[in-house]
Design a protein around this motif. Sequence first.
Motif, PDB file in Angstrom:
ATOM      1  N   GLY A 233      -4.703 -23.912  10.331  1.00  0.00           N
ATOM      2  CA  GLY A 233      -4.051 -23.699  11.305  1.00  0.00           C
ATOM      3  C   GLY A 233      -4.790 -22.875  13.013  1.00  0.00           C
ATOM      4  O   GLY A 233      -4.362 -23.326  13.393  1.00  0.00           O
ATOM      5  N   PHE A 234      -5.749 -22.537  12.074  1.00  0.00           N
ATOM      6  CA  PHE A 234      -7.114 -21.481  13.134  1.00  0.00           C
ATOM      7  C   PHE A 234      -7.278 -22.693  13.536  1.00  0.00           C
ATOM      8  O   PHE A 234      -7.923 -23.663  12.728  1.00  0.00           O
TER       9      PHE A 234
ATOM     10  N   LYS B  68       2.811 -35.591  12.629  1.00  0.00           N
ATOM     11  CA  LYS B  68       1.551 -35.561  13.636  1.00  0.00           C
ATOM     12  C   LYS B  68       0.478 -35.087  12.558  1.00  0.00           C
ATOM     13  O   LYS B  68       0.307 -34.729  11.317  1.00  0.00           O
ATOM     14  N   ILE B  69      -1.041 -35.937  13.154  1.00  0.00           N
ATOM     15  CA  ILE B  69      -2.226 -35.163  11.722  1.00  0.00           C
ATOM     16  C   ILE B  69      -3.065 -33.982  13.095  1.00  0.00           C
ATOM     17  O   ILE B  69      -3.235 -33.873  13.568  1.00  0.00           O
ATOM     18  N   VAL B  70      -3.176 -33.109  11.906  1.00  0.00           N
ATOM     19  CA  VAL B  70      -3.864 -31.911  12.331  1.00  0.00           C
ATOM     20  C   VAL B  70      -5.866 -32.198  12.135  1.00  0.00           C
ATOM     21  O   VAL B  70      -6.008 -32.771  10.944  1.00  0.00           O
TER      22      VAL B  70
ATOM     23  N   GLU C  89      -8.492 -10.341  20.110  1.00  0.00           N
ATOM     24  CA  GLU C  89      -8.965 -12.129  19.985  1.00  0.00           C
ATOM     25  C   GLU C  89      -8.866 -12.508  20.427  1.00  0.00           C
ATOM     26  O   GLU C  89      -8.669 -13.715  20.985  1.00  0.00           O
ATOM     27  N   ILE C  90      -7.275 -12.454  21.214  1.00  0.00           N
ATOM     28  CA  ILE C  90      -6.047 -13.257  21.922  1.00  0.00           C
ATOM     29  C   ILE C  90      -6.927 -13.065  23.001  1.00  0.00           C
ATOM     30  O   ILE C  90      -7.725 -13.406  24.155  1.00  0.00           O
TER      31      ILE C  90
ATOM     32  N   VAL D  53      -8.561 -19.832  19.357  1.00  0.00           N
ATOM     33  CA  VAL D  53      -8.197 -19.213  18.231  1.00  0.00           C
ATOM     34  C   VAL D  53      -6.629 -20.062  17.023  1.00  0.00           C
ATOM     35  O   VAL D  53      -7.159 -20.058  15.787  1.00  0.00           O
ATOM     36  N   GLY D  54      -5.816 -21.196  17.779  1.00  0.00           N
ATOM     37  CA  GLY D  54      -5.097 -21.484  16.572  1.00  0.00           C
ATOM     38  C   GLY D  54      -3.908 -21.476  17.216  1.00  0.00           C
ATOM     39  O   GLY D  54      -3.768 -20.793  17.978  1.00  0.00           O
ATOM     40  N   PRO D  55      -2.946 -23.046  17.597  1.00  0.00           N
ATOM     41  CA  PRO D  55      -1.488 -22.482  17.960  1.00  0.00           C
ATOM     42  C   PRO D  55      -0.489 -21.554  17.227  1.00  0.00           C
ATOM     43  O   PRO D  55       0.050 -21.662  18.463  1.00  0.00           O
ATOM     44  N   ILE D  56      -0.880 -20.834  16.370  1.00  0.00           N
ATOM     45  CA  ILE D  56      -0.203 -19.676  16.129  1.00  0.00           C
ATOM     46  C   ILE D  56      -0.050 -18.621  16.849  1.00  0.00           C
ATOM     47  O   ILE D  56       0.222 -17.833  17.086  1.00  0.00           O
ATOM     48  N   ALA D  57      -2.185 -18.548  17.541  1.00  0.00           N
ATOM     49  CA  ALA D  57      -1.650 -17.532  18.390  1.00  0.00           C
ATOM     50  C   ALA D  57      -1.393 -17.491  20.214  1.00  0.00           C
ATOM     51  O   ALA D  57      -1.601 -17.043  20.851  1.00  0.00           O
ATOM     52  N   LYS D  58      -0.919 -18.808  20.529  1.00  0.00           N
ATOM     53  CA  LYS D  58      -0.690 -19.529  21.878  1.00  0.00           C
ATOM     54  C   LYS D  58       0.868 -18.029  22.318  1.00  0.00           C
ATOM     55  O   LYS D  58       1.353 -18.596  21.963  1.00  0.00           O
TER      56      LYS D  58
END
Length: 630
Positions: A164-165, A193-195, A529-530, A585-590
């Motif tokens: 997910g990063f 969906k495809i990552v 990081e964010i 960074v990745g969707p988790i950090a949005k």
Amino acid sequence: MHFNKLSGEVFYPSQEVIEKAHIKNWDELNEFATKDYLGFWEKMANELHWFQKWDKVLDDSQKPFYKWFTNAKVNVAYNCLDVHLKTPRRNKLALIWEGENGDLRTYSYHALHREVCKFANVLKSLGVNKGDRVTIYMGRIPEIIMAMLACARIGAIHSVVYGGFSVEALSERIEDSQSKVLVVADGAYQRGKIVPLKQIADEALQRCGTVENVLVVRRTGQPVNMEEGRDMWYHDLVNLPFITQNCSLEIMDAEDPLFILYTSGTTGKPKAILHTQGGYMVGVYTTLKYVFDIHEEDRYWCAADPGWITGHSYIVYGPLLNGATSFLYEGAPNYPYPNRWWSMIEKYGINILYTAPTAIRGLMRFGEAWVNRHDLSSLRLLGSVGEPINPEAWKWYYRVVGKEKCPIMDTWWQTETGMFMITPMPSVPLKPGSGTRPFPGIEMDVVDENGNSVKPNEEGYLVIKTPWPSMMRTIYKDPERYVNQYWSKFPGWYLTGDSARKDEDGYFWIIGRVDDVIKVSGYRLGTAEIESALVSHPAVAEAAAIGLPHEVKGNAIHAYVILKQGYEKSPHLAEELRQHVAHEVGPIAKPEHIEFVDSLPKTRSGKIMRRVLKARALGQDPGNISTLEE
């Protein structure tokens, strides 16, 4: 059940649960482990295979650089697979895998051993030797487990980057580890969906120059760019005649590195936590055996991702060391419907489910009917990991999923600790929201600024006072940072970075991070990081990120942004910045929310006071702000 004013309800295990448990009397085990804790760990180590035994269980002559099982010779992958081939487990299922799209694969111990050997031979053919770093970037598919074990077999150090990063996070980790090979899947399925993992990897590789070969595992089959001379399909290589299903293994020293795993720190650069072969193996084997009470006939499902420490310890190494049958699922918990998990538990007869509070809270929102459609009577134990579980979610999990007969193993531990540190066992009375007590033989405390134990139910710093086998050995290439961050505040004790309280029964209650790390859905993200992702956008002059309470994720990221001259604030720009963080960074950090501001609260030395932002956002008193610049 009795009540006590400060700690609420206590749930006692049934006689049936106690009778089945490996450890029927926690106090007895704890007494033995406390009196002779080196003897306890030695006893556990003797249950595993060593090519040569140790001279000493613990060498603490160079604190805090502890060494365990000194001069012993071992191979973790051999203990995960080869040892079972000489027993009736040879034909037992090691792994059952279901793809989000319904694909199904199973591997016996014999078959998994064969695939790992072939994978190891492919890595060797690409010039991977003992001590080389291999970065692995995939979704939840069997090949991620094979790749990790293949590295362990030949003595290479794996560095798994969570699928997910995104670009920045991946390139930074490849660069820091100086990996020469990247193992990547073409893509992964997530919510239908495809990552595009290979596409993200291609972009990351433009930013770092150490990777010589890219090994691509086919999962989704969409067209991907293949760079000649660098990129190779795994399925092409593995079918070459010289790639055999036998692969000699490296005999490793107990203190040789097994893997590095990056975790967010308080500075911008994620730190590579280094774990070694011998001690890590003993720690994860012992804790999984006793806490999740693994029996021969169990089907165990840890619903984490192999890219996090939970996956390393309790999807890959722990279950295989115990000869267990594990289940692995690729996709989202509620795809295509909110009963996906419950239908798989019923379909495969899962006995043990270990997941994060975020997943439980997320599934709670859909109500009980989705759970009640399915026969979950195979479940006998539940578990929770990643962050403190709120009592409401605990009770729902216990009542609706476990039908009031499955004890919940609420575990506290870290990437750095490698194994469970505060955890119940099935025979222990439980309090919703508390991880109960430290694992036998581990001494922990809650202390004030001066290192004195605080009174019951007072908040303080959570510290670990004794070394343990699966402790991190250092921060890769940065031993000074290791000493400063973990061992300098209270010399001789390990500082966890969490605050906690301890009640009158000695039960620990974790409160949260004391540093600038935000836990989102159980994953640690550094504010730095964010913030650096935001500042890398041309419109942004300065940024600060904080975590605010969120009913599903635990915390959600809120960002404050100062724009450069010439840029106007707008909802469109806010959305563009959110997507920019997701890309870097990745969707988790949005961020959940972006607020444009003209200034940020800072100390005179220029450090952003995030606690002041947080207090303002929550409508609380910001406390002492005398050190503020303005």
